[in-house]
Structure formats: C-alpha cells, structure tokens
Design a protein around this motif. Structure first.
Motif, short mmCIF file in Angstrom:
data_model
loop_
_atom_site.label_atom_id
_atom_site.label_comp_id
_atom_site.label_asym_id
_atom_site.label_seq_id
_atom_site.Cartn_x
_atom_site.Cartn_y
_atom_site.Cartn_z
N MET A 1 0.78 -1.16 0.03
CA MET A 1 0.01 -0.14 -0.11
C MET A 1 0.89 1.23 -0.08
O MET A 1 0.46 2.33 0.37
CB MET A 1 -0.77 -0.21 1.34
N ASN A 3 1.88 2.83 -2.47
CA ASN A 3 1.74 3.66 -3.37
C ASN A 3 0.38 4.70 -3.07
O ASN A 3 -0.66 4.54 -2.87
CB ASN A 3 1.04 2.94 -4.71
N ILE A 6 -3.08 5.09 -4.63
CA ILE A 6 -4.13 3.98 -4.43
C ILE A 6 -4.97 4.68 -3.44
O ILE A 6 -6.14 4.72 -3.32
CB ILE A 6 -3.32 2.83 -4.15
N LYS A 8 -5.22 7.70 -2.73
CA LYS A 8 -6.18 8.79 -2.99
C LYS A 8 -7.35 8.35 -3.77
O LYS A 8 -8.30 9.27 -4.11
CB LYS A 8 -5.09 9.67 -3.74
N SER A 9 -7.43 7.16 -4.34
CA SER A 9 -8.37 6.88 -5.12
C SER A 9 -9.87 6.75 -4.35
O SER A 9 -9.71 6.85 -3.20
CB SER A 9 -8.14 5.32 -5.94
N SER A 10 -10.94 6.88 -5.24
CA SER A 10 -12.27 7.05 -4.72
C SER A 10 -12.54 5.94 -3.95
O SER A 10 -13.40 6.12 -2.87
CB SER A 10 -13.13 7.29 -5.96
N LEU A 11 -12.13 4.78 -4.36
CA LEU A 11 -12.49 3.63 -3.65
C LEU A 11 -11.61 3.48 -2.17
O LEU A 11 -12.39 3.10 -1.21
CB LEU A 11 -12.21 2.27 -4.36
N LYS A 14 -13.60 5.29 0.23
CA LYS A 14 -14.94 4.69 0.68
C LYS A 14 -14.57 3.50 1.79
O LYS A 14 -15.06 3.28 2.73
CB LYS A 14 -15.60 3.83 -0.57
N TYR A 15 -13.42 2.98 1.42
CA TYR A 15 -12.86 2.01 2.45
C TYR A 15 -12.80 2.54 3.85
O TYR A 15 -12.99 2.07 4.91
CB TYR A 15 -11.55 1.10 1.93
N LEU A 84 -15.21 13.69 0.42
CA LEU A 84 -16.08 13.22 -0.55
C LEU A 84 -17.14 14.14 -0.91
O LEU A 84 -17.48 14.25 -2.14
CB LEU A 84 -16.62 11.93 -0.06
N ALA A 87 -15.88 16.63 -3.19
CA ALA A 87 -15.33 16.08 -4.71
C ALA A 87 -17.09 15.71 -5.38
O ALA A 87 -17.03 16.01 -6.68
CB ALA A 87 -14.71 14.74 -4.63
N ASP B 208 -11.84 7.82 -11.68
CA ASP B 208 -11.20 8.92 -11.08
C ASP B 208 -10.65 10.28 -11.82
O ASP B 208 -11.20 11.16 -11.36
CB ASP B 208 -10.50 8.52 -10.06
N ASN B 214 -18.12 10.26 -6.31
CA ASN B 214 -17.96 8.85 -5.57
C ASN B 214 -18.96 8.26 -5.00
O ASN B 214 -20.24 8.91 -4.88
CB ASN B 214 -17.10 9.28 -4.05
#
Lengths: 231, 249, 665
Positions: A1, A3, A6, A8-11, A14-15, A84, A87, B208, B214
C-alpha cells in the motif's frame, strides 16, 4: 500500500469511510452498554456502578487505546465525508432543474452529509457536556472517592436545571439523526468493503435496520427517563 | 393528448443554458418519447426555429445513445427501459414534462440534450478488455466449461449499454455501476482472471481521472439502470480493487 | 472488366492456398502503412483491431458518439458456426450449402465456402475475448436453430447476441486505441473518398460537433459502413444507419452490386401509426417455438380487426397455420423471404389481424404447454394441473425469450404470455452493396468493403444469424490477410500527402454540397421527404415488385429528388452540431440509391430470394428463378445519374452445387 495514488483513489476513501463507520458502530454498542447503567440501577447503587464504569473507561489502558482509535475514527470519518462531499459537488457543477431522488433512493442515503453534520455538532456539545468535564473539569468526588459523573449527568437532565428541557430535546433529535444515518450507513459499510452475498446481505441489511432503530432509541430513552424521574 | 414541454437549451459546453417551454398537441399514446420529440422538432423547423438536439440511434433500447432526464428521472418514470422505449401512454393529457440532459462534469453538454460520453470509452480503454489477439488459433470454444449460473451472471453484467443513466441519476455523478459491470463481466469468467487485478485498478484510476463522483451506495443507479444491472457488481469491484491494492508491491 | 479473383483449385482448398500464396507485408513495413476504417460495427471494429494488432497504423471513424453504438449491437438472435457441437450432422459443407441455397443461388461459391470455413474460428475468438454466450448446465456452449436450416448451429447470448459480439470487438478495438495503434474519430462522418492516380488514398471526413471538414490520408481505405435499409424510411435499422459512405464510393467508381436485394424480415412489430419513426424486430429465434397463424375464416379476421373477437376465442380448427400448411418440411422455420411473402399473401387476401389489416399472429400458447409439461416431468410433478403446467411453461419461455417479450409488451402494450403477438414483415437487411472481389476490394484499387456494406455472401436472401458471422469473418479473418496482398506494393510509397490537389478538389466539392443544402430556402423538414421516399420504395420496391410499379417509382423518386433540392429546409448553420444537416446529406444519397434499386429490380426479370417480381412466379405463388438468364451479379457503374448507370455482369459459376428450384415443402 506504499503507492499514495491508491490511497487517493475514490475507492480507498470509501474503505476508510466504511471501516471507520463500522468501528464507530462498535463503539456505540460499548458506549450504550455503559449508559444503560443509568437505567438499570438508581440511587447510591446506580451512582457507584456508573462512576466505577466512568473511572474504568478513562483509565484502563486497553480502553485508552480504543478511545484514541475512536477519536481518530470520528476525525477520519468526518474529514473523509467532507472531502467526498466536496468532490461529489464538483462532479456535477450544474444541477438538475427537476430531480426526483425519492423515485430511486432513500432520503437518508441521499442526506448522509447533513445527518453526519448534525451528529458532529451534537458530538462536540456532548463531549463538552460530559467528556470534557470528566477529563478536565472540576467534578466533586462521590462517597466512594470516585469522580461523580453520575451526579453531573443527573443534574444536566434535571428539570431543576433551566436548560435541561432543551438538552433533552436536543439529545433526542440527535439520536433521530443518528438513526437515519445508521439506517443507511450500517449496510452501506459492508457494501463498500465488497462484503456482499446473495444469502447474507439481506441479513446484514435487516441487522442494520434493527441496529439503527434500537441503538439510538435506547440512547434517547436515557435523557427522557432522567428528566421524568427527577420531576 | 396535449402536453407542455420544458426543455433544456444550451448552445455548446460553455453556454449557460436555460429551460425553454414548448407545447405539443395531438400526441398519440402509441408514440415513443423520441417520436414525440420528432414531432416537436418538425413543428420547430417548419416555424423557422432551431430544433432541439438530442442523441438517439437504434430506438430499440440497445445502442445506449438516447439519454434524457425526464421529469427528474434518467430515461423517465418507467423502469427497465431507455428513453426510446418510453411510450407516451406513460403520461397524461395536459401533463407538463421537464426534459434535461445528463448532468455531470465528466459528460459535458455538446448541445441541448446531447452530451459527450467519451469518458466512458476512455475507462474501457484503460482495461475493459481481455488481451487476446485475433489469430483463429485460440483454444476451442468448448475447451473451458463455464458453469451456467456463472456464465449467466457474467452475461447480466455484460448487458450494460453504456448509456450513462447511472451517472445521470447518481446524486454524486458516480460511474461506479458502469465500471463495475465491465469489471464484473470479466471477473466472473475464467478468461478474465489473468488481468483481473490490473483491470480493476486501472479502470478505477481512469474513472477517478475523468472526474466522476464517489459512490455513496444510494442504489439509485441500479434502480434507474435500463438493463437492471445490480449493486452486487459494485461490491465485486470494491472487493477486487481492495485485493489489487493489498497485493500491490 | 469485373475480375472476381477467385483462386483456382478445389473449393475446399481455395482459401488456404490463397492465404499461402498472397503477398505479405513484413512487421517493420507495416508500421509505415496507414489504413482507414470507416464504421465500427462488427466488421469495422474487428478489422480495425486486427489490422492494428498486425502493426498497421489505423484510423477508425464512426458517426455515433462511441464505436460501441454501431447498429450491429441490435442483432438479437445469434451467430452461426459450423461447430457441430450438437452432433446433428453439421459441417462446413452443410453451412456452405445452406447459405447458397438460402441465398437462392445468387452468391459466389468461393466466398461462401470461405465464410463457412472461418465461422468456427469466430466462436473460438469471441469466447477467448470473454463474450458470454449462453451455456448449458454442463458448462458447454448452447445452440438454437434458425430459419432455412435443419441443424442447430446458432450460438447466442439471450436476445442480445449482436450486443455481446460487438462489445467483444469494441473491447479489442479499445485495447488498440489505448496502445495508440488505432486513432479513433467518433462523431465523424465520411463525406467522400479521395482517389489519387487511380488508387483510393484517403477520405474527407466531417467533424459532426464542429462541422469542420478534415482530410485523412492513408494507403488503403476500408468501408464497413453497414447496409442501406433506411432508404425505406421505416426499417429495423438504427435512425443513423445510412448509405452515404458506400454511395460516395459508388460515385467515385466503386460498382454497386445487386442493390435491389433487400431482406424483409417476417417477425417485426407492426406499424402503429403515421408518427412511426422506426420498426422493431422480434428475433427470428421466436419462430423456433412460436406458431404463426391467421384466422381460417374471413369473418373471424374481420371481427378481430373490429375488436369484437379476441385471438384466444378462435378454436383450433378455425386457425390457419399457413406456414405449416404450405411448407410441412420446414414449417415455421422457412427462410425469411418465404415467411414474409406468405404473411403478405394472407394479409392481402383479407386475413390480417390488426386495425390496418397488416399483421399475423405469432402464438406461444402451445410452446408454453409443451415446455410446461417437460418442466413438470423434470421436477417430478406427476398429475400437474393445467395451471401449474402453464405457469412452469411461462417460466421456461421467460428464461429463453424474456427480454423480447418485455420489449413487445413495452411497445405494443399487450401481454404476449397471455395473447398471441401481432407481427408483420419489415425491412431489415440489404444483401446488395458494393461489389467486391474475393479479396474484398471494390472496383477502386485500395478501397475495400466489408460486412453488410458489400454484396458478397448472402445472394438474394440472407439466412438468420449469418450477418454477424459475415461481419466478424470479414473483419477478423479475411480482410486483414487479403489487404496485405495489395499493401505489399506500398511499402516504399511513404506517407500519403493530404495536401495534394486531389484532396483539395475533393474537400471543395464536399464543401459546395454542404453549402447548397444549408443555404436552401425551403419549407419542409428533411424527414418529410424521407418518409415519402420510403413510402414509394415500400410500395413499389418492397416485398413484391412489378414492371409497372417500378417504372412509376423511378418517375416518382426523380420528382421527389427535384422537389427536395427546391424545398428542403435545414435549420442552423454548417458550423457546429447540426443533426438536421447530417440527415439531409444522407437522405439526398438515399434518393439516388432508391432510383438505382428500382432500376436494378426492373432489370432482373426473375424472382429470387428477397426479390419477388409479380410477373415471375409459379402457379403456387412461389418465386420463379431464371438461372439461364439471370445467374449473375448485377454490378452498376455510376455515370452521373442513377438512371444512366451502366450494368456489368459477373456470371456466377456453380461448380459444386447443382442449381435447383428452392423448396422448403
């Protein structure tokens, strides 16, 4: 992890939302268990039980760790939520003239931000009322030599206190917001983590519904009970 | 029947845009919604005006080109259909109908009701495929049996028509259902396994980058999806992406 | 003049030996060669992807907003392949034979055999790409049967086979776009081809968003621009499907072959009114299980039309299952042209079953009972009641055809599980198209045509589930090889200059034509003319044609064309997004094509496949072919006006199949 891309990603966001949210659900259960002392016992017995519990919660090392985790969860949950929401606003710069959200989704699922904000405001005042008093305030000791948080709580919701009716109403409303927040958030957390299964998801969804009604309702009964019984 | 239409007019992506009111008379309940729009445009052209631009092609609910936000819902009030399959019998005489384009930063308006959905193509280009060259010398088609339930589920995910109703209807303009449908189709098939993690990761990254919002699990996308693609696809992608993240070195 | 370039040798070896002997371009040289592909349906996407994989630089064009939307996506029923997975005696030869016979002996043997040969590779390739074909419980691929054949060789993905195959090709194309090997131009329309020194060297394209004209140069151009069924205005084609790319090529020297061969599909939802903009197909696969009928007594038909009688009220003995009656061997599964004409014959005789008298019933009641009983047995339900059997039967039918039934319900507002569907024939596919040789090259060197845009494989009638097969065969397995033979001469040519006078002239003439249309001060919208053209074509050049009618049609079309240029009104400007202008250009081309179609139909004094001339029929009303005088491909050369076109004939030689009167009795 390693990186950061990753993370910063939207998923990933969510996690974080799901993990912190589900952890806070656990916290609610613990908190509720303690609070229920106020209902189950009264008088000197109740005072002793509740204050012992409060003492335990503020000093036991494992609980300390958990409480820091809780603070962090609240913080990340709130910040992540704000990030979120911002965004998402940007993803639709021009809104619809006519948008019928009720046709395809629950009100609470569309208003998690507002509900969360209400809960956050409540949380700040709630902590100011009790947590701050317990940690940094000047609370007298009870007959057992423990800090008498029990007395503080009782006084806070006593009809003798001129502001108590507002406090009771405020607390109950906040629990209402929490109920709606949980009614979407509980099952949603599982979905975000990819925990979905034809057989078990309905169970999760039902548990979520029950949890979202039961937990806030029990929380809400306490101030009402204290207000009424002290009349 | 006679109707009042409130239609979004916008001359290009930088124009501000506004609602414009038109009335149409003598609409037949057997008409499709787009045939009613044809009627409106015929009327406008004969009167010397500028007809309403909208995207459409197959008019049988499969190409995914038509895209109208009707009375506050993507593809209008009926479930399981696209705008072209919505029939006027779903409305009443005297109704006022609002018609808007899909609204999302990732779907800039081309003109009036037509939007640019090339962001979807770029998401597919990021990994929505199985890397196999044309050769005629692949394995025999029956070499790998695939259990029927699994094949059916892959098919259900693969029925996505790329219309963008999920994005249009999501309060966050999120493209999760579209991306997850493609990720799921291949995740459910043995052919898709070698690139499974990489695919999920790349497609989400591209999603993205395009500026979609989101997912907050409102579930609106699945309700409005004309092909009935469900939320289990999104859960699968969440899972695949999580494992791609964990596996990454 | 017409050189079909069919390789010599035994039929079954022609393709292999041809592939072994044609020139190749080595990988390093492929990088120096540019190819343009117009259209991104099955034929275009698969060709663009395959050419890019091989190393060519590809530019692909489509008028839609995404390559995934091409009309191949709407194909429902399936794709044929001679896999013989069902062990019912299928083979490459049998698929070849069925296709030639189904096409009423008006296609080229060598092309059709090649198609049958590569059909099996298509299925392998698609499965490798992740196309989710229907499967049996054992996990192996399922098949269904289609019209005009006696084996089950059709692979399918519910009623959305075209969609799944196109998305497969689109994903292959997307992969090459991401690698930069294909440059994709969406919302671009090809306006003309550019010929330099007798070779096709590029196109003029119009950006449909900005309205700007662009020059694109290449060493070869591949047209995969689909069919021209929309000349009839009402058809099952998408609204945007058009002939313009092929017609522009025709005007620049590519011959148009068999333009009158149009397929009228028997099972479509009938026209409901004047407002209708397009027709919707109900998959031919429905004829597998459905039974087609009209009332046997005229008074019943009249009562149904008036709404005083319902289909379910007509007892079995008063129903005329006319296909089963006339063609006992094939029954409801006769080829499309035969089924369509039989429906028209009954309706013309006064037995039609909707308000307009132009519809027949497609009935699932007996299939529901049959499946219900089988299902009850499978589930071990002894003495199941009628209701239980019906409920089980409906479940099975829903699983097989659910999406089609839903679609019917949506459009017709009638429940097909309870009452029979009403269907009527509609224009669906065009067998005719640009003339191509064995290598798929048109009469213009360097200009290729694939898929529905060429004429090559289906003769006078296409069998169901064969269009998808041909599109992918051309794009994946034929063109990528044969084009190398031509391009091998171009390895030293270098990049083609888009600033040459030829490009200049072509762009200027495109601009002039656009200016002429947009500046016209008329009063009527484009659709007004298109509708009228369609009516002429449907009435005179549709399911049945006559000398008199065709002559009238030619005169009518010429008059309509004149009126169009006088009175069409196109709003807006040529700069910017203007769908009306795009449509005007397409309809203008349809009006020239329509005339050529009528001329071709007039010239062909026989009945064959989809072309039925009233003057040429047997005593029983079946098509009467004339092999002695008309076993040829009509290839028309443009000379400035459709009515002055020159006819060239390519004689069809049948060395492996004996010509017979087609019989499905």
């Amino acid at each position: 992890m390693s990186n950061s891309g990753i993370l910063k990603s939207s998923l990933a966001k969510k996690y974080v939302m799901a993990l912190t949210g589900l952890f806070l659900c656990l916290f609610l259960v613990g908190h509720l268990a303690g609070n229920l002392q106020l209902l189950l016992k009264s008088g000197a017995e109740g005072q002793r039980a509740f204050n012992e519990y409060a003492q335990f919660m503020t000093t036991f090392p494992l609980v300390k760790i958990l409480s820091y985790l809780t603070y962090a969860s609240v913080l990340f949950h709130a910040i992540d939520g704000i990030v979120l929401t911002m965004a998402n606003r940007k993803a639709r710069p021009v809104g619809y003239v006519n948008e019928k959200g009720s046709a395809n989704s629950n009100w609470s699922s569309r208003n998690m931000g507002i509900l969360g904000t209400i809960i956050l405001v409540f949380l700040v005042s709630h902590m100011q009322n009790f947590w701050y008093q317990m940690h940094f305030g000047d609370i007298p000791n009870d007959p057992n030599g423990l800090k008498d948080l029990y007395g503080v709580v009782l006084k806070f919701f006593s009809p003798e206190n001129s502001m108590s009716l507002f406090a009771v109403v405020g607390y109950v409303l906040a629990q209402g917001a929490l109920a709606f927040h949980l009614s979407h958030g509980f099952a949603s957390g599982f979905q975000s983590l990819g925990l979905r299964h034809a057989k078990y998801t309905p169970v999760i969804e039902w548990s979520g519904k029950i949890f979202s009604v039961l937990v806030p309702a029990l929380f809400a009964i306490i101030p009402i009970y204290l207000y009424i019984t002290q009349q | 029947m006679d109707l009042t239409l409130k239609v979004w007019r916008q001359n290009g992506p930088t124009d501000q845009g506004k609602m414009e009111t038109h009335s149409v008379t003598g609409v037949s309940p057997d008409m499709s919604f787009l045939e009613m729009m044809d009627m409106l445009n015929d009327q406008i052209i004969r009167a010397g005006g500028d007809p309403v631009a909208f995207d459409h092609d197959c008019r049988e609910g499969i190409c995914g080109m038509c895209s109208m936000f009707i009375n506050g819902e993507a593809h209008g009030p009926s479930r399981g259909v696209t705008t072209c399959q919505l029939h006027m019998r779903s409305f009443k005489d005297g109704d006022t109908i609002t018609i808007e384009p899909w609204r999302a930063a990732a779907f800039p308006v081309v003109k009036d009701l037509a939007v640019d959905r090339s962001s979807f193509d770029r998401v597919i280009q990021a990994g929505g495929y199985i890397s196999v060259n044309t050769s005629g010398e692949t394995l025999d088609a029956n070499a790998i049996p695939i259990p029927k339930p699994q094949a059916d589920e892959a098919f259900n995910a693969a029925t996505c028509i790329g219309c963008g109703a999920c994005v249009a209807t999501c309060k966050n303009a999120s493209a999760m259902l579209f991306v997850a449908a493609k990720v799921s189709q291949f995740a459910l098939l043995p052919q898709g396994q070698p690139e499974r993690s990489k695919r999920a990761k790349r497609m989400v990254e591209q999603m993205d980058k395009e500026g979609f919002g989101n997912c907050t699990n409102t579930g609106a996308c699945a309700v409005e999806c004309p092909k009935g693609i469900d939320l289990s696809t999104i859960a699968r992608m969440n899972r695949d992406y999580l494992s791609a993240t964990v596996k990454e070195d | 003049m017409l050189e079909s370039k069919i390789p010599s040798g035994p039929l079954a070896d022609k393709w292999t030996s041809h592939k072994n002997h044609i020139n190749l371009v080595n990988p390093a040289n492929k990088r120096l060669i540019d190819v343009i592909v117009v259209g991104t349906g099955l034929a275009g996407s698969s060709a663009a992807a395959s050419l890019a994989e091989m190393g060519y630089n590809v530019k692909a064009f489509c008028f839609q907003d995404s390559p995934r939307r091409a009309h191949s996506i709407a194909a429902q029923g399936g794709i044929n392949a001679a896999k013989n997975y069902q062990n019912d005696g299928d083979s490459v030869y049998r698929l070849f034979y069925d296709t030639i016979k189904g096409g009423d002996y008006r296609s080229r043997e060598a092309n059709v055999h090649r198609l049958a040969e590569v059909s099996t590779s298509i299925i392998d390739q698609c499965v490798a790409q992740g196309v989710p074909f229907a499967r049996e419980y054992g996990g192996l691929l399922d098949n269904r049967s289609f019209g005009g054949v006696q084996v089950s060789r059709t692979f399918y993905a519910k009623g959305q086979t075209g969609q799944q195959l196109l998305l497969g090709a689109y994903s292959a194309l997307s992969r090459q776009i991401s690698k930069g090997k294909v440059q994709m131009f969406t919302r671009h329309e090809m306006m003309d081809v550019v010929i330099v020194d007798g070779k096709c060297r590029g196109i003029i394209a119009r950006n449909l968003i900005t309205g700007e004209l662009e020059r694109h140069a290449a060493h070869a151009v591949v047209l995969a621009s689909g069919g021209y069924g929309n000349v009839f205005f009402l058809s099952t084609n998408a609204m945007g499907s058009n002939v313009s790319a092929a017609w522009k090529a025709h005007r620049k020297g590519a011959f148009m072959a068999n333009p009158c061969f149009t397929q009228i599909h028997p099972t479509c939802i009938p026209v409901s009114g004047e407002h209708q903009s397009k027709l919707t197909l109900m998959s031919e696969s429905l004829r597998n299980d459905g039974r087609i009928w009209v009332p046997a007594r005229k008074e019943d038909a009249e009562a149904i039309r008036k709404g005083t009688l319902r289909a379910n009220d007509i007892p079995e003995e008063n129903r005329d299952y006319y296909l089963e009656r006339r063609y006992p061997a094939f029954g409801n599964l006769v080829p499309r042209d035969v089924a369509s004409r039989a429906a028209k014959e009954r309706c013309d005789a006064g037995y039609g079953v909707n308000e307009t008298g132009e519809a027949v019933f497609l009935d699932y009641a007996s299939a529901i009972q049959r499946y219900g009983k089988t299902e009850a047995n499978i589930r071990g339900l002894k003495n199941a009641s009628n209701e239980e059997v019906t409920a089980l039967g409906k479940e099975v039918v829903k699983a097989k055809y659910g999406n089609l039934f839903d679609m019917y319900k949506q459009i017709a507002a009638d429940d097909p599980y309870e009452t029979p569907m009403k269907i009527y024939p509609a224009v669906h596919y065009t067998m005719g198209g640009l003339w191509v040789d064995y290598n798929l090259m048109t009469t213009v060197p360097g200009l290729y045509a694939t898929g529905e845009s060429n004429f090559s494989d289906h003769g006078a009638n296409r069998l169901g589930a064969s269009a998808l097969m041909q599109g992918l065969a051309d794009g994946y397995f034929v063109l990528p090889y044969t084009i190398g033979d031509y391009l091998s001469n171009d390895i030293r040519t270098g990049a083609i200059d888009a600033n040459s006078p030829e490009f200049e002239t072509a762009e200027k003439s495109v601009q002039d034509r656009i200016d002429q249309l947009i500046n016209n001060q008329g009063t009527k919208p484009v659709d007004d003319f298109h509708r009228r053209l369609g009516r002429v074509m449907w009435n005179q050049c549709g399911m049945s044609r006559s000398e008199e009618g065709l002559k009238q049609a030619i005169a009518d079309i010429r008059a309509l064309r004149e009126e169009f240029y006088q009175d069409v009104r196109i709003p807006g400007t040529a700069k910017g997004f203007n769908p009306e202008l795009d449509k005007a250009g397409r309809v203008a081309d349809f009006m020239e094509l329509g005339e050529l179609m009528c001329k071709d139909a007039l010239e062909r004094n026989e009945s064959c496949g989809g072309h039925f001339r009233e003057e040429f029929q047997t005593a029983e009303g079946e098509a009467l072919r004339d092999d002695e005088n008309f076993a040829f491909v009509s290839a028309w050369e443009y000379t400035g006006d459709p009515s002055d076109s020159n006819l060239h004939k390519e004689d069809l030689k049948f060395e492996n199949i004996e010509l017979k009167q087609r019989s499905y009795k």
